[in-house]
Motif scaffolding. Structure first.
Motif, PDB file in Angstrom:
ATOM      1  N   THR A  58     -17.430 -26.318   4.433  1.00 35.65           N
ATOM      2  CA  THR A  58     -18.801 -26.382   2.914  1.00 35.65           C
ATOM      3  C   THR A  58     -19.751 -25.962   4.261  1.00 35.65           C
ATOM      4  N   ALA A  59     -18.854 -25.541   6.070  1.00 37.16           N
ATOM      5  CA  ALA A  59     -20.201 -25.075   6.547  1.00 37.16           C
ATOM      6  C   ALA A  59     -21.988 -26.449   6.676  1.00 37.16           C
ATOM      7  N   MET A  60     -21.107 -27.195   6.193  1.00 42.21           N
ATOM      8  CA  MET A  60     -22.103 -28.689   6.423  1.00 42.21           C
ATOM      9  C   MET A  60     -23.025 -28.594   8.005  1.00 42.21           C
ATOM     10  N   ARG A  61     -23.805 -29.051   8.102  1.00 42.10           N
ATOM     11  CA  ARG A  61     -24.130 -29.303   9.527  1.00 42.10           C
ATOM     12  C   ARG A  61     -23.762 -30.968   8.974  1.00 42.10           C
ATOM     13  N   THR A  62     -24.197 -31.306  11.255  1.00 48.68           N
ATOM     14  CA  THR A  62     -23.413 -33.050  11.609  1.00 48.68           C
ATOM     15  C   THR A  62     -24.168 -33.663  10.306  1.00 48.68           C
ATOM     16  N   ALA A  63     -25.797 -34.170  10.598  1.00 48.30           N
ATOM     17  CA  ALA A  63     -26.095 -34.331  10.194  1.00 48.30           C
ATOM     18  C   ALA A  63     -26.703 -34.137   8.501  1.00 48.30           C
ATOM     19  N   GLU A  64     -25.934 -33.124   7.689  1.00 48.46           N
ATOM     20  CA  GLU A  64     -25.677 -33.494   6.199  1.00 48.46           C
ATOM     21  C   GLU A  64     -24.610 -34.073   6.211  1.00 48.46           C
ATOM     22  N   ILE A  65     -23.409 -33.595   6.891  1.00 44.92           N
ATOM     23  CA  ILE A  65     -22.091 -34.444   6.656  1.00 44.92           C
ATOM     24  C   ILE A  65     -22.834 -35.849   6.955  1.00 44.92           C
ATOM     25  N   ASP A  66     -22.952 -36.694   7.608  1.00 46.84           N
ATOM     26  CA  ASP A  66     -23.405 -37.539   8.504  1.00 46.84           C
ATOM     27  C   ASP A  66     -24.401 -38.413   7.116  1.00 46.84           C
ATOM     28  N   GLY A  67     -24.672 -38.192   6.473  1.00 46.54           N
ATOM     29  CA  GLY A  67     -26.235 -38.554   5.493  1.00 46.54           C
ATOM     30  C   GLY A  67     -25.688 -37.898   3.745  1.00 46.54           C
ATOM     31  N   LEU A  68     -24.127 -37.977   3.744  1.00 45.14           N
ATOM     32  CA  LEU A  68     -23.696 -37.365   2.768  1.00 45.14           C
ATOM     33  C   LEU A  68     -24.301 -38.710   1.420  1.00 45.14           C
ATOM     34  N   LYS A  69     -24.169 -38.773   0.675  1.00 43.33           N
ATOM     35  CA  LYS A  69     -24.219 -39.887  -0.357  1.00 43.33           C
ATOM     36  C   LYS A  69     -23.250 -39.392  -1.890  1.00 43.33           C
ATOM     37  N   TRP A  70     -22.986 -40.398  -1.995  1.00 41.96           N
ATOM     38  CA  TRP A  70     -22.042 -39.637  -3.613  1.00 41.96           C
ATOM     39  C   TRP A  70     -22.564 -39.274  -4.513  1.00 41.96           C
ATOM     40  N   GLN A  71     -24.247 -39.646  -5.262  1.00 41.79           N
ATOM     41  CA  GLN A  71     -25.365 -39.179  -5.891  1.00 41.79           C
ATOM     42  C   GLN A  71     -25.526 -38.017  -5.824  1.00 41.79           C
ATOM     43  N   TYR A  72     -25.694 -37.175  -4.513  1.00 40.64           N
ATOM     44  CA  TYR A  72     -24.983 -36.005  -4.660  1.00 40.64           C
ATOM     45  C   TYR A  72     -24.266 -34.819  -4.901  1.00 40.64           C
TER      46      TYR A  72
ATOM     47  N   SER B 196     -32.958 -25.416   3.856  1.00 41.97           N
ATOM     48  CA  SER B 196     -31.782 -26.616   3.915  1.00 41.97           C
ATOM     49  C   SER B 196     -31.621 -26.790   2.141  1.00 41.97           C
ATOM     50  N   TYR B 197     -32.821 -27.416   1.651  1.00 40.68           N
ATOM     51  CA  TYR B 197     -32.379 -28.437   0.271  1.00 40.68           C
ATOM     52  C   TYR B 197     -31.737 -26.973  -0.212  1.00 40.68           C
ATOM     53  N   ARG B 198     -30.466 -27.542  -0.733  1.00 42.76           N
ATOM     54  CA  ARG B 198     -29.354 -26.262  -1.482  1.00 42.76           C
ATOM     55  C   ARG B 198     -29.101 -26.887  -2.121  1.00 42.76           C
ATOM     56  N   SER B 199     -27.711 -25.829  -3.077  1.00 43.88           N
ATOM     57  CA  SER B 199     -26.333 -26.831  -3.773  1.00 43.88           C
ATOM     58  C   SER B 199     -25.581 -25.727  -2.812  1.00 43.88           C
ATOM     59  N   ILE B 200     -24.786 -26.751  -3.075  1.00 45.86           N
ATOM     60  CA  ILE B 200     -23.551 -25.977  -2.461  1.00 45.86           C
ATOM     61  C   ILE B 200     -22.351 -25.590  -2.825  1.00 45.86           C
ATOM     62  N   GLN B 201     -21.546 -24.897  -3.337  1.00 51.80           N
ATOM     63  CA  GLN B 201     -20.814 -24.598  -4.469  1.00 51.80           C
ATOM     64  C   GLN B 201     -19.293 -25.056  -3.838  1.00 51.80           C
ATOM     65  N   LEU B 202     -18.665 -25.527  -4.031  1.00 52.52           N
ATOM     66  CA  LEU B 202     -17.722 -25.919  -3.496  1.00 52.52           C
ATOM     67  C   LEU B 202     -16.263 -25.145  -3.942  1.00 52.52           C
ATOM     68  N   SER B 203     -15.341 -25.290  -2.868  1.00 53.16           N
ATOM     69  CA  SER B 203     -14.289 -24.465  -3.187  1.00 53.16           C
ATOM     70  C   SER B 203     -12.939 -25.726  -3.376  1.00 53.16           C
ATOM     71  N   GLN B 204     -11.571 -24.723  -4.116  1.00 59.95           N
ATOM     72  CA  GLN B 204     -11.195 -26.147  -4.843  1.00 59.95           C
ATOM     73  C   GLN B 204     -10.762 -27.114  -3.493  1.00 59.95           C
ATOM     74  N   PRO B 205      -9.698 -26.229  -2.164  1.00 58.93           N
ATOM     75  CA  PRO B 205      -9.743 -28.023  -1.128  1.00 58.93           C
ATOM     76  C   PRO B 205     -10.596 -29.079  -0.824  1.00 58.93           C
TER      77      PRO B 205
ATOM     78  N   THR C 187     -10.702 -31.016  -4.051  1.00 57.51           N
ATOM     79  CA  THR C 187      -9.691 -31.691  -4.512  1.00 57.51           C
ATOM     80  C   THR C 187      -9.264 -33.531  -3.075  1.00 57.51           C
ATOM     81  N   ALA C 188     -10.107 -32.957  -1.905  1.00 57.57           N
ATOM     82  CA  ALA C 188     -10.760 -33.355  -0.972  1.00 57.57           C
ATOM     83  C   ALA C 188     -11.723 -34.749  -1.202  1.00 57.57           C
ATOM     84  N   LEU C 189     -12.377 -33.593  -1.538  1.00 57.37           N
ATOM     85  CA  LEU C 189     -13.304 -35.111  -2.398  1.00 57.37           C
ATOM     86  C   LEU C 189     -12.902 -36.176  -3.470  1.00 57.37           C
ATOM     87  N   LYS C 190     -12.145 -35.859  -4.507  1.00 57.35           N
ATOM     88  CA  LYS C 190     -12.199 -36.714  -5.616  1.00 57.35           C
ATOM     89  C   LYS C 190     -11.054 -37.893  -4.927  1.00 57.35           C
ATOM     90  N   ARG C 191      -9.281 -37.421  -3.430  1.00 57.99           N
ATOM     91  CA  ARG C 191      -8.786 -38.559  -2.711  1.00 57.99           C
ATOM     92  C   ARG C 191     -10.235 -39.143  -2.220  1.00 57.99           C
TER      93      ARG C 191
END
Length: 407
Positions: free
Chosen positions: A236-250, A277-286, A289-293
């Motif tokens: 996803t190319a997310m920055r460290t602070a972005e993945i650290d702060g990722l909430k399910w609501q987003y 940096s406020y953006r929508s990241i389009q997700l690939s299938q891997p 699948t990872a987020l569903k798990r």
């Protein structure tokens, strides 16, 4: 010569007035900051003595010396009362660097993120106040600034593990120094000394992205409970602070997208780095699948990646306990976790994705940085032999096409 000295770890003034040596004790501990502040007071005392404007009892009202200087105090008070405008002009209250720093930091906190405010405060405490704290703002010179910058390159205490400060970090130290001097110059009407002092040149840091084969190896052998975490980081190319702060609501798995609306820096929720940096990241299938798990593991918590108590992961701890040991075990070159972002960008480019789409995915406002940082990973970007155009021509019967034009 006037000085600030220490007795039993407490600071005191030591100076001469009317030919008499004066020692005035304070209750302040002997620290760099307290010395800086008292030196500022002492400089003001010396200035008033030179101008015949020093009233001893005004500065040291409880001192036994007040009686010795009573007649001088009365004479000077009379003069000051008869010439108030002159006195005000002579004793223009330009604060010391240390005094003005307190005010300037408070004023600017409102426009800074908490992490940046902590950073700047640390720079003042560790670097700037020890060097400039005792000087009034108008006494600091350009030569002094340049000499100071040169002096902090080498560590004060040379040990086996001590390192020179990088040009990038030195520039970070100089930036708030420039800001506070420019502001003081405007407020107190003196020319700023921070003139034509250019930032030090910063060499571009070489990126070290993983190959697709290395990514696949890493994800297949990393600790199972962190496989999904690193899948999201790598793809996803997310920055460290972005993945650290990722909430399910987003996270929207119906639309296969992640919204970047918050970040987490040193445990504090903050806004993203830039407007882009406020953006929508389009997700690939891997990633889907990872987020569903992962939803089966932390779906009842606020944060996507968190511990059993629901608290977000400490990326420094993860790097130390998971990232580097995994690289070592797989005999992969040690690289910073941020290389997952670079890896994703290079894989997108290698796949032929539109550069504008990639820039938006990464949170860049334009493709400029994309081509500057990853130019050698853009197909044909470094090739200057015309081979790409040759292949295009080969796909068309050039002579036939020419004949058709003139028919």
């Amino acid at each position: 010569m006037a000085s600030i000295r220490s007795r039993n770890q407490k600071l005191f003034f030591d100076f001469y007035y009317q030919g008499i040596r004066c020692r005035e004790q304070t209750l302040l501990n002997d620290t760099k900051l307290n010395r800086s502040r008292l030196e500022s007071v002492l400089r003001n005392i010396e200035a008033q003595i030179r101008l015949d404007r020093f009233v001893y009892s005004d500065i040291f009202p409880d001192s036994k010396r007040c009686e010795d200087f009573k007649k001088y105090d009365e004479q000077i008070k009379f003069v000051k009362e008869s010439e108030p405008e002159l006195t005000e002009q002579l004793l223009l209250n330009i604060p010391t660097f240390s005094q003005f720093a307190d005010e300037w930091l408070v004023e600017n906190k409102v426009q800074w993120k908490l992490s940046h405010s902590k950073n700047v405060s640390m720079i003042f405490e560790r670097y700037l106040i020890p060097a400039f704290g005792a000087y009034t703002m108008d006494q600091i010179t350009r030569a002094q600034i340049i000499k100071y910058r040169a002096s902090i390159i080498e560590p004060k205490r040379k040990t086996k593990h001590s390192k020179k400060l990088s040009n990038d970090w030195i520039n970070h130290v100089m930036t708030p120094l420039r800001g506070i001097l420019n502001e003081a110059a405007l407020r107190f009407d003196f020319p700023t000394p921070f003139i034509n002092i250019k930032p030090l040149k910063i060499n571009k840091t070489a990126i070290e992205p993983f190959s697709l084969a290395e990514v696949q190896l890493f994800l297949s052998r990393v600790r199972e409970d962190f496989s999904d975490y690193y899948t999201v980081r790598f793809f996803t190319a997310m920055r460290t602070a972005e993945i650290d702060g990722l909430k399910w609501q987003y996270v929207n798995l119906d639309r296969n997208e992640i919204l970047i609306q918050e970040t987490l820096v040193d445990g504090n929720v903050e806004t993203p780095k830039t407007t882009a940096s406020y953006r929508s990241i389009q997700l690939s299938q891997p990633v889907v699948t990872a987020l569903k798990r992962q939803r089966n593991v932390t779906g009842n918590k606020d944060y996507v990646f968190c511990n059993a108590n629901g608290n977000p992961l400490d990326h420094r701890n993860v790097t130390k306990r998971i990232w580097y040991p995994s690289l070592d075990e797989m005999r992969l070159k040690r690289r910073r976790p941020y290389q997952t972002r670079h890896t994703c960008a290079t894989l997108w480019l290698a796949a032929g994705e539109n550069p504008e789409w990639i820039a938006k995915q990464m949170g860049h406002s334009t493709t400029k940085m994309l081509f500057e940082v990853y130019s050698r990973y853009v197909p044909n970007a470094t090739r200057q032999d015309g081979s790409a155009f040759d292949r295009l021509i080969e796909q068309v019967n050039f002579h036939t096409a020419s004949e058709n034009i003139y028919e």
